[in-house]
Design a protein around this motif. Structure first.
Motif, PDB file in Angstrom:
ATOM      1  N   LEU A  83     -22.122  14.273 -10.235  1.00 28.36           N
ATOM      2  CA  LEU A  83     -23.047  12.999 -10.522  1.00 28.36           C
ATOM      3  C   LEU A  83     -24.333  13.296 -11.583  1.00 28.36           C
ATOM      4  O   LEU A  83     -24.858  14.517 -11.419  1.00 28.36           O
ATOM      5  CB  LEU A  83     -23.632  12.225  -9.083  1.00 28.36           C
ATOM      6  N   ALA A  84     -24.734  12.141 -11.977  1.00 29.06           N
ATOM      7  CA  ALA A  84     -26.053  12.249 -12.737  1.00 29.06           C
ATOM      8  C   ALA A  84     -27.177  11.791 -12.007  1.00 29.06           C
ATOM      9  O   ALA A  84     -27.451  10.431 -11.974  1.00 29.06           O
ATOM     10  CB  ALA A  84     -25.886  11.594 -14.202  1.00 29.06           C
ATOM     11  N   TRP A  85     -27.802  12.773 -11.241  1.00 22.44           N
ATOM     12  CA  TRP A  85     -28.850  12.433 -10.164  1.00 22.44           C
ATOM     13  C   TRP A  85     -29.981  11.872 -10.980  1.00 22.44           C
ATOM     14  O   TRP A  85     -30.417  12.757 -12.001  1.00 22.44           O
ATOM     15  CB  TRP A  85     -28.971  13.560  -9.412  1.00 22.44           C
ATOM     16  N   ARG A  86     -30.931  11.038 -10.294  1.00 18.38           N
ATOM     17  CA  ARG A  86     -32.029  10.808 -11.086  1.00 18.38           C
ATOM     18  C   ARG A  86     -33.128  10.416  -9.694  1.00 18.38           C
ATOM     19  O   ARG A  86     -32.879  10.281  -8.589  1.00 18.38           O
ATOM     20  CB  ARG A  86     -31.972   9.111 -11.601  1.00 18.38           C
ATOM     21  N   LYS A  87     -34.515  10.813 -10.114  1.00 20.78           N
ATOM     22  CA  LYS A  87     -35.535  10.684  -9.338  1.00 20.78           C
ATOM     23  C   LYS A  87     -36.639  10.051  -9.776  1.00 20.78           C
ATOM     24  O   LYS A  87     -36.757  10.018 -11.057  1.00 20.78           O
ATOM     25  CB  LYS A  87     -35.927  12.034  -8.424  1.00 20.78           C
TER      26      LYS A  87
ATOM     27  N   VAL B 225     -36.478  11.532  -2.888  1.00 17.01           N
ATOM     28  CA  VAL B 225     -34.967  11.290  -2.755  1.00 17.01           C
ATOM     29  C   VAL B 225     -34.646  11.341  -4.216  1.00 17.01           C
ATOM     30  O   VAL B 225     -35.010  10.965  -5.248  1.00 17.01           O
ATOM     31  CB  VAL B 225     -34.692  10.009  -1.877  1.00 17.01           C
ATOM     32  N   GLU B 226     -33.344  11.657  -4.331  1.00 17.27           N
ATOM     33  CA  GLU B 226     -32.513  11.399  -5.666  1.00 17.27           C
ATOM     34  C   GLU B 226     -31.304  10.295  -5.490  1.00 17.27           C
ATOM     35  O   GLU B 226     -30.683  10.402  -4.512  1.00 17.27           O
ATOM     36  CB  GLU B 226     -31.909  12.689  -6.217  1.00 17.27           C
TER      37      GLU B 226
ATOM     38  N   GLY C  18     -20.585   2.896  -6.151  1.00 18.98           N
ATOM     39  CA  GLY C  18     -21.617   2.913  -4.928  1.00 18.98           C
ATOM     40  C   GLY C  18     -22.696   3.945  -5.591  1.00 18.98           C
ATOM     41  O   GLY C  18     -22.885   3.984  -6.694  1.00 18.98           O
ATOM     42  N   VAL C  19     -23.788   4.012  -4.790  1.00 18.88           N
ATOM     43  CA  VAL C  19     -24.946   4.618  -5.055  1.00 18.88           C
ATOM     44  C   VAL C  19     -25.255   5.669  -4.209  1.00 18.88           C
ATOM     45  O   VAL C  19     -25.306   5.502  -3.009  1.00 18.88           O
ATOM     46  CB  VAL C  19     -26.201   3.546  -5.088  1.00 18.88           C
ATOM     47  N   ALA C  20     -25.367   6.963  -4.396  1.00 19.46           N
ATOM     48  CA  ALA C  20     -25.270   7.875  -3.715  1.00 19.46           C
ATOM     49  C   ALA C  20     -26.677   8.435  -3.585  1.00 19.46           C
ATOM     50  O   ALA C  20     -27.789   8.191  -4.592  1.00 19.46           O
ATOM     51  CB  ALA C  20     -24.497   9.335  -4.297  1.00 19.46           C
ATOM     52  N   MET C  21     -27.202   9.013  -2.256  1.00 25.04           N
ATOM     53  CA  MET C  21     -28.386   9.260  -2.278  1.00 25.04           C
ATOM     54  C   MET C  21     -28.798  10.702  -1.582  1.00 25.04           C
ATOM     55  O   MET C  21     -28.062  10.843  -0.497  1.00 25.04           O
ATOM     56  CB  MET C  21     -29.331   8.306  -1.410  1.00 25.04           C
ATOM     57  N   ARG C  22     -29.592  11.530  -2.055  1.00 25.57           N
ATOM     58  CA  ARG C  22     -29.686  12.791  -1.417  1.00 25.57           C
ATOM     59  C   ARG C  22     -31.129  13.225  -1.363  1.00 25.57           C
ATOM     60  O   ARG C  22     -32.029  12.619  -2.209  1.00 25.57           O
ATOM     61  CB  ARG C  22     -28.982  13.820  -1.888  1.00 25.57           C
TER      62      ARG C  22
END
Length: 77
Positions: A15-19, A30-31, A39-43
Motif C-alpha cells: 500500500l501507499a501509506w500517507r500521514k 496514524v497512517e 477500502g481505507v486501511a489505517m495503522r
C-alpha cells in the motif's frame, strides 16, 4: 461504526501509506492508505508491521465529517 470480522487484518498487498503533515518526529500519528478493493486501511505509524484496521470509504467519510464539525476536539486536549 459497525464492527466486522475483517476490521483488524494483516494486509498482504503493498500500500501507499500517507500521514498528516501535522505528524511529528516522535511518531504521534496514524497512517492511511487506499486498498485495492476500495477500502481505507489505517495503522499506527510507530508500528508499521503491526495490525491494520480497514474501513469502508463511507465510514471514513462519516469520520472526517465529524472531525470537520469539531465532534472530536475534546479528545485532543
Amino acid at each position: 461504526m459497525r464492527v466486522r470480522e475483517h476490521l483488524h487484518v494483516h494486509l498482504q498487498e503493498t500500500l501507499a501509506w500517507r500521514k498528516s503533515s501535522a505528524s511529528n518526529p516522535t511518531g504521534n500519528c496514524v497512517e492511511l492508505a487506499a486498498t485495492a478493493d476500495g477500502g481505507v486501511a489505517m495503522r499506527n505509524s510507530r508500528h508499521p508491521g503491526g495490525p491494520t484496521l480497514v474501513y469502508t470509504r463511507a465510514e471514513i467519510a462519516a469520520f472526517l465529517d465529524g472531525v470537520r464539525a469539531g465532534e472530536f476536539d475534546d479528545l485532543a486536549e
